[in-house]
Design an enzyme around this catalytic site. Structure first.
Site, PDB file in Angstrom:
ATOM      1  N   LYS A 112      -8.270   2.092   6.489  1.00 44.48           N
ATOM      2  CA  LYS A 112      -8.425   2.596   5.123  1.00 44.48           C
ATOM      3  C   LYS A 112      -9.476   1.806   4.347  1.00 44.48           C
ATOM      4  O   LYS A 112     -10.244   2.382   3.567  1.00 44.48           O
ATOM      5  CB  LYS A 112      -7.077   2.558   4.402  1.00 44.48           C
ATOM      6  CG  LYS A 112      -6.069   3.566   4.965  1.00 44.48           C
ATOM      7  CD  LYS A 112      -4.746   3.517   4.224  1.00 44.48           C
ATOM      8  CE  LYS A 112      -3.776   4.540   4.809  1.00 44.48           C
ATOM      9  NZ  LYS A 112      -2.457   4.528   4.117  1.00 44.48           N
ATOM     10  N   LYS A 197      -2.093  12.042  14.202  1.00 41.39           N
ATOM     11  CA  LYS A 197      -0.677  12.163  13.899  1.00 41.39           C
ATOM     12  C   LYS A 197      -0.435  13.267  12.870  1.00 41.39           C
ATOM     13  O   LYS A 197      -1.274  13.501  11.998  1.00 41.39           O
ATOM     14  CB  LYS A 197      -0.184  10.809  13.367  1.00 41.39           C
ATOM     15  CG  LYS A 197       1.253  10.776  12.884  1.00 41.39           C
ATOM     16  CD  LYS A 197       1.546   9.419  12.296  1.00 41.39           C
ATOM     17  CE  LYS A 197       2.899   9.384  11.614  1.00 41.39           C
ATOM     18  NZ  LYS A 197       3.154   8.072  10.967  1.00 41.39           N
ATOM     19  N   LYS A 200       2.084  13.273   6.569  1.00 39.34           N
ATOM     20  CA  LYS A 200       2.601  14.034   5.425  1.00 39.34           C
ATOM     21  C   LYS A 200       1.707  13.988   4.208  1.00 39.34           C
ATOM     22  O   LYS A 200       1.994  14.626   3.200  1.00 39.34           O
ATOM     23  CB  LYS A 200       3.994  13.539   5.056  1.00 39.34           C
ATOM     24  CG  LYS A 200       4.078  12.084   4.673  1.00 39.34           C
ATOM     25  CD  LYS A 200       5.516  11.716   4.373  1.00 39.34           C
ATOM     26  CE  LYS A 200       5.659  10.236   4.068  1.00 39.34           C
ATOM     27  NZ  LYS A 200       5.374   9.395   5.233  1.00 39.34           N
TER      28      LYS A 200
END
Length: 336
Positions: A112, A197, A200
């Site tokens: 990130k 992956k 969400k």
């Protein structure tokens, strides 16, 4: 009994990956065999830019979905992280044991931070230090086992390292935890990007099946899943990741084995159809129970209130011991 702790972060709507990789096992296995705590780790949602109202909304939704998935407050402890002060209290003490190098080696921080540097920005300090907060989440409860996906095992290893280091320097205080993961569908992949992956945080991704998607939406997403250029149905995670992902999802839904299931199909279409129906039927009771809980917010509030009280009573003695061990003066009114 074995003490188990795990949690979900309210940074997005919970997905099929969350359910198959964690929540179903928590309900079917962990809460019955152990002294289990399951937490909505809302403090972790603050490490990135966020809408405060959305975090509150997703926190309540996550708690309701944990209950809808089958967690029973009579068998386990369900609570919200920020409702128990011991998490933050212990986190700072553990920061005084962790090193800068350990934090900067964490994969999620490296990835990130690198993306933000390309954009000319920087990440929040809390993103660097949140693995220590995660360690505090685990260690505060004398946790033996942490059921996590493969991408989180590095953080459990950090918790282990910090526990061992603290115990060696300041005296035996923490249980040293270990990570556990289910054998099948431990990491469900994105239906459109099988190398990634099923996360969400992407609210619009066509490759992500959300637990609260309508059945027709679920079917459409599975039917449009990326497969591979071949025609035969075989289980080969390395060379045919998209197909393997579908087989692993179907196996998790039906308690089968991916390789054995592959032998029963001669077309991708039939496999997709069966997988779609299996997903819809598996999640149907979760969606129905969530609707009931949404209509009774007082019940959910009560569960979270009682859960926080139980969690606080479990965590406080360990955190107080850690404060004394590292050299902090006890409050005057608690001194003996």
């Amino acid at each position: 009994m074995t003490r188990v702790f795990s949690g979900v972060k309210p940074t997005g709507h919970l997905t099929l990956g969350n359910y198959l990789g964690a929540m179903r096992r928590w309900a079917a296995v962990d809460q019955h065999r152990s002294d289990a705590l399951f937490c909505v780790v809302d403090l972790h949602a603050l490490t990135v830019d966020h809408d405060p109202a959305r975090v509150r909304r997703l926190s309540r939704q996550a708690a309701s979905l944990l209950l809808a998935a089958g967690l029973d407050p009579e068998l386990c402890t369900v609570f919200v992280q920020s409702h128990v002060d011991e998490h933050a209290r212990l986190s700072y003490v553990l920061e005084c044991v962790a090193t800068d190098g350990e934090m900067r080696r964490m994969i999620q921080y490296k990835e990130k931070a690198a993306r933000e540097r390309v954009r000319g920005g920087s990440v929040r300090l809390s993103l660097l230090t949140y693995p220590v907060l995660m360690a505090a989440d685990i260690l505060a409860y004398g946790t033996d086992e942490v059921p996590v996906g493969e991408d989180q095992t590095q953080h459990v290893e950090l918790a282990r390292d910090l526990a061992v280091r603290f115990n060696q320097r300041y005296g035996q205080t923490f249980v040293v935890p270990r990570a556990t993961s289910p054998a099948v569908a431990a990491r469900v992949m994105n239906l459109q990007e099988p190398a990634s992956k099923m996360g969400k945080s992407d609210d619009t991704g066509p490759g992500i099946v959300y637990l609260l998607d309508e059945p027709d939406v679920m079917r459409k997403k599975v039917m449009r899943a990326v497969t591979d250029s071949g025609r035969d149905v075989v289980y080969d995670p390395e060379e045919r990741a998209g197909l393997a992902n579908l087989l692993e999802i179907l196996a998790a839904c039906t308690d089968g084995e991916p390789a054995e299931l592959a032998g029963g199909y001669d077309s991708y279409g039939a496999l997709k159809k069966d997988t779609a129906e299996a997903v819809v039927e598996m999640l149907r009771p979760v969606r129905e129970r969530h609707m009931e809980l949404s209509a009774d917010p007082g019940y959910v509030d009560g569960v979270l209130r009682e859960g926080a009280e139980k969690a606080r009573a479990m965590a406080r003695p360990t955190v107080d011991d850690a404060y004394r061990a590292i050299g902090l003066l006890p409050p005057v009114n608690a001194a003996r």
